[in-house]
Design an enzyme around this catalytic site. Structure first.
Site, PDB file in Angstrom:
ATOM      1  N   VAL A 152       0.794  -1.105  -0.077  1.00  0.00           N
ATOM      2  CA  VAL A 152      -0.107  -0.050  -0.083  1.00  0.00           C
ATOM      3  C   VAL A 152       0.898   1.524   0.039  1.00  0.00           C
ATOM      4  CG1 VAL A 152      -1.765   1.303   1.028  1.00  0.00           C
ATOM      5  CG2 VAL A 152      -1.960  -1.258   1.316  1.00  0.00           C
ATOM      6  N   TYR A 153       2.005   1.200   0.585  1.00  0.00           N
ATOM      7  CA  TYR A 153       2.739   2.423   0.883  1.00  0.00           C
ATOM      8  C   TYR A 153       3.414   2.544  -0.397  1.00  0.00           C
ATOM      9  CZ  TYR A 153       6.904   5.016   2.061  1.00  0.00           C
ATOM     10  OH  TYR A 153       7.838   6.133   2.207  1.00  0.00           O
ATOM     11  N   ALA A 154       4.135   1.637  -0.862  1.00  0.00           N
ATOM     12  CA  ALA A 154       4.670   1.475  -2.307  1.00  0.00           C
ATOM     13  C   ALA A 154       3.703   2.257  -3.209  1.00  0.00           C
ATOM     14  CB  ALA A 154       5.154   0.165  -2.867  1.00  0.00           C
TER      15      ALA A 154
END
Length: 271
Positions: A152-154
């Site tokens: 999700v962060y990426a």
């Protein structure tokens, strides 16, 4: 094509979001040294006030997720003078498998990391469109390829990179004298990373030789603001590997799995 003024000239106002600590604080410190009148923001009112006192700058507690807060920051900055630099630095990281992360963690990362940059960039362009300036969005090395454990962060950081380069195209076509930049640093020794270090899903962050320092990232940020380069990744050798993994995931993902195992050993040793 749009032509932005050199932000090192004069004493224009510089805005840095998420600047109570980490990258934001060091970037603000350098902007002060360059003669800018600096305004910093952060969701943590106490921390941003303390940092402002340390650096001798103005502070506005603000939530990067809220468009009205960006407008309020822009108005406060305009009272100090013409805005010439705007740095969207505010960000959050939550480690974990995408299907196991709490919904609130998924939403938080998307709203802060992506929508916060979009809202901040819109406010910045409006503040600088008449006289010119530089907009710097802090993306991540994970913008360039897959990061298992931080999907999700990426995804949010890849979107920041795409948004920034697309925005620069729009600015150039419209003849707006604002230059957009994206900085893509690898993992650094900040609270953002250390707060998640206990999770095995952060292993890839520790697969580099050593974590970057906030000062190194701030130096790279100044380099971008000094020129016309749109994207810079540090360290450069890591970005090439990430791009290959992104373009050829069938080849790249097994390599990343080996790097993850190496990073996990460093993660445990450094915890």
């Amino acid at each position: 094509m749009s032509t932005a003024r050199n932000p090192t000239a004069g004493n224009s106002v510089a805005v840095v979001t998420g600047a109570a600590r980490g990258f934001g604080r060091e970037i603000a410190r350098r902007l002060v040294a360059r003669g800018h009148r600096v305004l910093i923001t952060d969701l943590d009112a106490g921390a941003v006030t303390a940092t402002a006192g340390e650096l001798g700058v103005a502070a506005v507690p603000a939530d990067a997720r809220v468009p009205a807060d960006h407008a309020r920051v822009a108005a406060a900055a305009a009272e100090l003078g013409p805005v010439g630099v705007w740095v969207n630095n505010a960000g959050v990281l939550r480690a974990g498998r995408a299907w196991e992360q709490p919904e609130e963690d998924v939403t938080l990362q998307v709203e802060v990391n992506l929508l916060g940059v979009v809202h901040g960039s819109r406010a910045a362009v409006e503040a600088m469109r008449e006289h010119g300036g530089h907009l710097l969005n802090i993306a991540s090395m994970s913008s360039h390829g897959p990061v298992p454990g931080l999907a999700v962060y990426a995804a949010t950081k890849a979107a920041v990179l795409s948004f920034t380069t697309s925005l620069q195209g729009e600015l150039a076509i419209a003849g707006v004298p604002v230059r957009a930049h994206a900085l893509c640093p690898d993992a650094a020794d900040t609270a953002l990373v250390r707060d998640e270090q206990e999770s095995p899903d952060t292993a890839l962050l520790f697969s580099q030789r050593s974590l970057l320092t906030p000062t190194a990232v701030a130096d790279a940020a100044m380099g971008l603001l000094d020129g016309r380069r749109i994207v810079r990744s540090i360290p450069g050798y890591r970005s090439g590997a990430m791009r290959i993994a992104g373009a050829l995931p069938r080849v790249g993902l097994p390599v990343l799995a080996r790097l993850r195992a190496q990073g996990d050993r460093r993660r445990v040793a450094g915890s």
